[in-house]
Scaffold this motif. Structure first.
Motif, mmCIF file in Angstrom:
data_model
loop_
_atom_site.group_PDB
_atom_site.id
_atom_site.type_symbol
_atom_site.label_atom_id
_atom_site.label_comp_id
_atom_site.label_asym_id
_atom_site.label_seq_id
_atom_site.Cartn_x
_atom_site.Cartn_y
_atom_site.Cartn_z
ATOM 1 N N ARG A 61 0.400 -13.324 8.226
ATOM 2 C CA ARG A 61 -0.907 -13.831 8.652
ATOM 3 C C ARG A 61 -1.190 -13.499 10.120
ATOM 4 O O ARG A 61 -2.322 -13.162 10.484
ATOM 5 N N ILE A 84 8.305 -17.526 0.703
ATOM 6 C CA ILE A 84 6.840 -17.599 0.665
ATOM 7 C C ILE A 84 6.291 -18.102 1.996
ATOM 8 O O ILE A 84 5.330 -17.548 2.550
ATOM 9 N N SER A 94 4.231 -15.645 4.453
ATOM 10 C CA SER A 94 2.833 -15.998 4.709
ATOM 11 C C SER A 94 2.559 -16.108 6.201
ATOM 12 O O SER A 94 1.552 -15.598 6.705
ATOM 13 N N HIS A 95 3.481 -16.762 6.903
ATOM 14 C CA HIS A 95 3.286 -16.951 8.347
ATOM 15 C C HIS A 95 3.357 -15.629 9.098
ATOM 16 O O HIS A 95 2.493 -15.323 9.927
#
Length: 231
Positions: free
Chosen positions: A20, A12, A16-17
């Protein structure tokens, strides 16, 4: 259960990083285009180029995640066929060539090299991953050698050698695990999900080959794999 929870949290956080970053760039650049017209054709082309690069990066991340899901679910499908390794190497290396960059890509593949039994698209992905890594982890530039030879009866071997930052024996154990990345001051600035080598290893093994690494810190790395000859 604890190990699974840690892997889930790593997934996760990493996803996400990595997602993004290109998404933020695409949103920001598209807002700039909506707010005002670029002052020149060069500026417009630069913005469009950035949007294209980040969109491509986003697509690659999602594709890697789907590949990992298929591998772990045991649903990976291959289309094994007779493939020219010389053509596969040349098509994978060509887009990575940059005459103005600090890296010099050298390809040594004999014209009479026998064809291999492989999935052409996945073999190309393997080569792009390995050569791309050699470029990324050689920040000072230098030669990157791609060799292929009929090393032993019934198979062909491929080597990708760089003179980059290298990898310690301790860190080598992490490389072929999902999200396994070498984390230090040098690699902190290099983008990546830590999925490429895990996917590469599984693709090669699914095609009947093996993948290995020989590396020394501050001296460089050589990734080697073999594939069976086409019948």
């Amino acid at each position: 259960e604890q190990a699974l929870a840690e892997r889930r949290d790593t997934f996760i956080a990493t996803a996400s990083h990595e997602l993004r970053t290109p998404m933020s760039s695409i949103v920001g650049l598209s807002e700039m285009l909506m707010d005002r017209e670029p002052e020149s054709r060069e500026e417009r082309q630069r913005w469009y180029g950035m949007i294209h690069r980040e969109s491509t990066r986003l697509t690659e991340i999602v594709s890697d995640m789907l590949d990992v899901t298929r591998i772990q679910a045991g649903t990976l499908q291959l289309e094994i066929a007779e493939v020219s390794l010389k053509e596969a190497v040349e098509s994978a290396v060509a887009p990575l060539q940059n005459p103005e960059g600090p890296h010099r890509l050298i390809v040594e593949v004999p014209d009479d090299l026998p064809d291999v039994a492989a999935d052409q698209m996945k073999l190309t992905q393997v080569l792009v991953n390995l050569v791309g890594n050699a470029i990324k982890y050689s920040p000072q530039g230098g030669e990157i050698m791609v060799r292929a030879a009929a090393s032993q009866p019934g198979s062909v071997s491929v080597e990708i050698q760089d003179h980059g930052i290298g990898i310690s024996q301790k860190d080598q154990r992490l490389l072929f695990q999902p999200f396994g990345r070498v984390r230090n001051a040098t690699t902190a600035k290099i983008r990546g999900t830590g999925l490429g080598l895990y996917i590469t290893k599984n693709f090669i093994e699914a095609m009947g080959g093996t993948l290995s690494i020989d590396s020394v810190p501050e001296e460089g790395s050589t990734f080697s794999f073999n594939l069976p000859l086409a019948a």
